[in-house]
Design an enzyme around this catalytic site. Structure first.
Site, PDB file in Angstrom:
ATOM      1  N   TRP A   1       1.020  -1.216  -0.126  1.00  0.00           N
ATOM      2  CA  TRP A   1       0.004   0.077   0.157  1.00  0.00           C
ATOM      3  C   TRP A   1       0.751   1.456  -0.095  1.00  0.00           C
ATOM      4  CZ3 TRP A   1       2.331   2.470   4.580  1.00  0.00           C
ATOM      5  CH2 TRP A   1       2.177   1.494   5.130  1.00  0.00           C
TER       6      TRP A   1
ATOM      7  N   LYS B   1      -3.437  -8.325  -7.787  1.00  0.00           N
ATOM      8  CA  LYS B   1      -4.052  -7.564  -6.488  1.00  0.00           C
ATOM      9  C   LYS B   1      -3.320  -6.453  -5.412  1.00  0.00           C
ATOM     10  CE  LYS B   1      -3.952  -9.147  -2.129  1.00  0.00           C
ATOM     11  NZ  LYS B   1      -4.737  -7.711  -1.166  1.00  0.00           N
TER      12      LYS B   1
ATOM     13  N   CYS C   1      10.359   0.821   2.096  1.00  0.00           N
ATOM     14  CA  CYS C   1      10.738  -0.610   2.043  1.00  0.00           C
ATOM     15  C   CYS C   1      12.753  -0.075   2.431  1.00  0.00           C
ATOM     16  CB  CYS C   1      10.544  -1.654   1.793  1.00  0.00           C
ATOM     17  SG  CYS C   1      10.577  -0.872  -0.424  1.00  0.00           S
TER      18      CYS C   1
ATOM     19  N   GLU D   1      11.743  -3.461  11.451  1.00  0.00           N
ATOM     20  CA  GLU D   1      11.564  -2.678  10.194  1.00  0.00           C
ATOM     21  C   GLU D   1       9.948  -2.216  11.151  1.00  0.00           C
ATOM     22  OE1 GLU D   1       8.924  -3.881   6.731  1.00  0.00           O
ATOM     23  OE2 GLU D   1      10.185  -2.758   5.256  1.00  0.00           O
TER      24      GLU D   1
HETATM   25  P1  NAP Z   1       1.692  -7.280   3.371  1.00  0.00           P
HETATM   26  O1  NAP Z   1       0.938  -7.033   4.885  1.00  0.00           O
HETATM   27  O2  NAP Z   1       3.041  -8.482   3.631  1.00  0.00           O
HETATM   28  O3  NAP Z   1       1.487  -7.434   2.195  1.00  0.00           O
HETATM   29  C1  NAP Z   1       1.432  -7.363   0.924  1.00  0.00           C
HETATM   30  C2  NAP Z   1       0.266  -7.942  -0.443  1.00  0.00           C
HETATM   31  O4  NAP Z   1       0.527  -9.193  -0.034  1.00  0.00           O
HETATM   32  C3  NAP Z   1      -0.779  -7.152  -0.098  1.00  0.00           C
HETATM   33  O5  NAP Z   1      -1.917  -7.392  -1.361  1.00  0.00           O
HETATM   34  C4  NAP Z   1      -1.413  -8.293   0.993  1.00  0.00           C
HETATM   35  O6  NAP Z   1      -2.790  -7.961   0.993  1.00  0.00           O
HETATM   36  C5  NAP Z   1      -0.935  -9.494   0.978  1.00  0.00           C
HETATM   37  N1  NAP Z   1      -0.898 -10.571   1.728  1.00  0.00           N
HETATM   38  C6  NAP Z   1      -1.244 -10.147   2.818  1.00  0.00           C
HETATM   39  N2  NAP Z   1      -1.625 -11.279   4.272  1.00  0.00           N
HETATM   40  C7  NAP Z   1      -1.537 -12.475   3.117  1.00  0.00           C
HETATM   41  C8  NAP Z   1      -1.356 -13.677   2.895  1.00  0.00           C
HETATM   42  N3  NAP Z   1      -1.567 -14.272   3.731  1.00  0.00           N
HETATM   43  N4  NAP Z   1      -1.565 -14.504   1.577  1.00  0.00           N
HETATM   44  C9  NAP Z   1      -1.574 -13.363   0.523  1.00  0.00           C
HETATM   45  N5  NAP Z   1      -1.215 -12.441   0.733  1.00  0.00           N
HETATM   46  C10 NAP Z   1      -1.276 -11.853   1.815  1.00  0.00           C
HETATM   47  O7  NAP Z   1       3.264  -6.016   3.895  1.00  0.00           O
HETATM   48  P2  NAP Z   1       1.716  -4.205   3.637  1.00  0.00           P
HETATM   49  O8  NAP Z   1       1.652  -4.016   5.173  1.00  0.00           O
HETATM   50  O9  NAP Z   1       0.909  -4.228   2.341  1.00  0.00           O
HETATM   51  O10 NAP Z   1       3.708  -3.490   3.009  1.00  0.00           O
HETATM   52  C11 NAP Z   1       4.185  -3.153   4.066  1.00  0.00           C
HETATM   53  C12 NAP Z   1       5.146  -4.223   3.731  1.00  0.00           C
HETATM   54  O11 NAP Z   1       6.199  -4.020   2.093  1.00  0.00           O
HETATM   55  C13 NAP Z   1       7.130  -3.956   4.428  1.00  0.00           C
HETATM   56  O12 NAP Z   1       7.252  -4.739   5.044  1.00  0.00           O
HETATM   57  C14 NAP Z   1       8.013  -3.254   3.509  1.00  0.00           C
HETATM   58  O13 NAP Z   1       8.743  -3.259   3.729  1.00  0.00           O
HETATM   59  C15 NAP Z   1       7.190  -4.140   2.100  1.00  0.00           C
HETATM   60  N6  NAP Z   1       7.995  -3.576   0.933  1.00  0.00           N
HETATM   61  C16 NAP Z   1       8.821  -3.724   0.358  1.00  0.00           C
HETATM   62  C17 NAP Z   1       9.627  -3.597  -1.199  1.00  0.00           C
HETATM   63  C18 NAP Z   1      10.818  -3.598  -1.180  1.00  0.00           C
HETATM   64  O14 NAP Z   1      10.450  -3.458  -3.171  1.00  0.00           O
HETATM   65  N7  NAP Z   1      11.048  -4.430  -1.276  1.00  0.00           N
HETATM   66  C19 NAP Z   1       8.618  -2.207  -1.332  1.00  0.00           C
HETATM   67  C20 NAP Z   1       7.118  -1.974  -0.397  1.00  0.00           C
HETATM   68  C21 NAP Z   1       6.614  -2.499   0.861  1.00  0.00           C
HETATM   69  P3  NAP Z   1      -3.494  -7.633   2.379  1.00  0.00           P
HETATM   70  O15 NAP Z   1      -3.387  -5.605   1.806  1.00  0.00           O
HETATM   71  O16 NAP Z   1      -5.239  -7.413   2.213  1.00  0.00           O
HETATM   72  O17 NAP Z   1      -3.071  -7.670   4.011  1.00  0.00           O
END
Ligand code: NAP
Ligand code: MG
Length: 499
Positions: free
Chosen positions: A168, A192, A303, A399
């Site tokens: 997000w 998604k 991130c 983090e």
């Molecule tokens: P997240 O909770 O891991 O969610 C990422 C995506 O996965 C969302 O679309 C989420 O859906 C989905 N998801 C969550 N639980 C799932 C499950 N059990 N099975 C399948 N899909 C699932 O992360 P976030 O809170 O959105 O983003 C923050 C994180 O992203 C941070 O840790 C950050 O470091 C990382 N990030 C990394 C990068 C990079 O390029 N390395 C870039 C940006 C962010 P929902 O929205 O419904 O939870």
């Protein structure tokens, strides 16, 4: 870039948006088969924007069938490079034309400032589509060095149907990072979006259709991670998933793949990235501004945020005083106001999580010298600066993903390197030094996907982005490398005879 609208105009635009809240499957907007919906809120006002279709496994299956049908038909996957290029260039133009509307939509859905949204959507997002469009007819396959009795071709082919699971924090930018190279490669795509920020991806799908993308090539399935995300991860007819999000959920996708069809999984995940200031750094050459941006840009919801700031003892007092002043100067407030620097955290839950880390930092003995309080309405947190961090503290290890900067004094290059390396993550690092030998030595010794020197940068479209260790898999977003995520390699061996 200056934002071409005022706060009042942004609010007027927001009130007139025609918001799409249904799933986009096979070229049509439709509700979830079981009628389920979920709410998306404006994090600055805590008010409901709209109820969005919550896709279940039947909806995912319908989208996969459409994606597979069109992939097999070849109306996108096998058309000429020029034809694919033309559609993606048109899409880039349509994004530019609609940039203000998209930026306002992104801002109300995510709480990101209109300035950041416009910078991303007015420039970066369309540039991604344009860059990959232009790459399509400029990449060449290979001919292997055989003897004259054979001709061996090494060709790249689109991998097939891919699932793109998004976070997000940069909703449309992350969409572009993945959708543009996947479409350029010729794949059919299921997106998604994060449940907190589903709206701009839906509008993008509509623009892609207007640009001439065949139905079924791009499908957008809003919903929750455990339902929609999991259904994508476990679907037996999806060939690859590219995921950006937390390390924990990234791990789930490896399990989903293992328990379904061994689909290819590309992971971009969390980080705990250091910013290192060596004793010879020029503190007057933009260093404070870069350090502040590295920690507070996008409210720290980044991130590659450099939250761990490792500053040599010779400079640490001056650095701390100046970063404190800069942190206080950020303007929190209405994200639709072009004067605002930092918007709210994305949800109440995330705000509580970040505030929890701030409390933990205090309890474990770090000293909070500015910020760290919440503000209402909206999920705001004032930029916080901690000093006296030690490497074992929770806030120095985990983090946080919020506007929290920690200063950790270090004694010399070797200690800086040892502490910087002491993390399970490996996404990014920044090093400040005026000595080229030290800069190169540090860059080579730091185990992470991107090292920036004398300034905070994540690189640009042309440079691959991804993580070492628990920050990522071997796949990379951006650059020509990103297209490789969505392609597979075929050898065609032709025996030849001398006539
Ligand atoms: P997240 O909770 O891991 O969610 C990422 C995506 O996965 C969302 O679309 C989420 O859906 C989905 N998801 C969550 N639980 C799932 C499950 N059990 N099975 C399948 N899909 C699932 O992360 P976030 O809170 O959105 O983003 C923050 C994180 O992203 C941070 O840790 C950050 O470091 C990382 N990030 C990394 C990068 C990079 O390029 N390395 C870039 C940006 C962010 P929902 O929205 O419904 O939870
Ligand atoms: Mg929202």
């Amino acid at each position: 870039m200056t934002i071409p609208i005022t706060r009042t105009e942004a609010h007027n635009t927001a009130s007139m948006l025609k918001i799409k809240n249904l799933a986009f499957i096979d070229g049509k907007f439709s509700g979830a088969e079981d009628g389920a919906t979920f709410d998306t809120l404006n994090p600055a006002t805590e008010k409901l924007i709209t109820e969005v279709a919550h896709c279940g496994s039947k909806d995912v299956d319908r989208a996969v069938k459409a994606a597979r049908r069109v992939f097999n038909a070849g109306t996108w996957s096998r058309v000429s490079p020029e034809a694919r290029k033309e559609v993606l260039l048109r899409l880039a133009d349509l994004i530019r034309t609609n940039a203000i509307e998209l930026a306002v939509l992104e801002s109300i859905d995510s709480g990101k400032t209109i300035t950041d949204c416009f910078n991303e959507i007015g420039t970066e997002v369309p540039n991604f589509f344009q860059w990959y469009a232009e790459l399509i007819d400029k990449r060449f396959d290979k001919v292997s060095p055989t003897g004259e009795d054979a001709l061996a071709l090494i060709v790249k082919e689109p991998i097939g149907v891919v699932g793109l699971v998004l976070p997000w924090n940069f909703p449309l930018l992350m969409s572009a990072w993945k959708i543009a190279p996947a479409l350029a490669a010729g794949c059919s795509v299921l997106v998604k979006p994060a449940e907190q920020t589903p709206l701009t991806a839906l509008r993008l799908a509509e623009l892609a259709q207007e640009a001439g993308l065949p139905d079924g090539v791009l499908n957008v399935l809003p919903g929750m991670g455990e339902t929609t995300g999991q259904a994508v991860g476990r679907h037996p007819d999806i060939d690859a998933v590219s995921f950006t999000g937390s390390t924990e959920v990234g791990g789930y996708f490896l399990r989903y793949a293992a328990e379904s069809n061994l689909k290819v999984i590309g992971l971009e995940m969390g980080g705990k990235s250091p910013l290192i200031v060596l004793d010879d750094a020029d503190i007057d050459d933009g260093l404070i501004e870069h350090a502040a941006t590295a920690a507070f840009w996008n409210g720290g919801q980044n991130c590659s945020a450099n939250m761990r700031q490792l500053v040599d003892v010779k400079l640490v007092d001056e650095f701390t005083e100046r970063i404190k002043i800069r942190a206080k100067s950020f303007k929190l407030g209405d994200p639709l106001d072009p004067q605002t620097d930092i918007g709210p955290m994305v949800t109440a839950e995330h705000q509580a999580r970040v505030l929890g880390y701030i409390e933990k930092g205090k309890a474990e003995g770090a000293r909070l010298i500015t910020g760290g309080s919440s503000r209402e309405p909206g999920y705001f947190i004032e930029p916080a600066v901690f000093t006296g961090l030690t490497p074992d503290m929770t806030i120095a290890r985990e983090e946080i993903f919020g506007p929290v900067l920690g200063v950790l004094p270090v004694n010399g290059l070797n200690e800086a390197l040892r502490i910087a390396r002491d993390t399970e993550y490996g996404l990014h690092a920044t090093v400040f030094t005026r000595d080229i030998d030290r800069a190169i030595y540090m860059a080579r010794q730091l185990p992470c996907g991107t090292v920036s020197v004398n300034g905070f940068s994540e690189g640009d479209i042309k440079t691959p982005f991804g993580g070492y260790r628990r920050s990522g898999s071997l796949s990379r977003d951006n650059g020509t490398e990103a297209m490789d995520q969505y392609m597979q390699t075929k050898t065609i061996w032709i025996n030849t005879a001398h006539p």
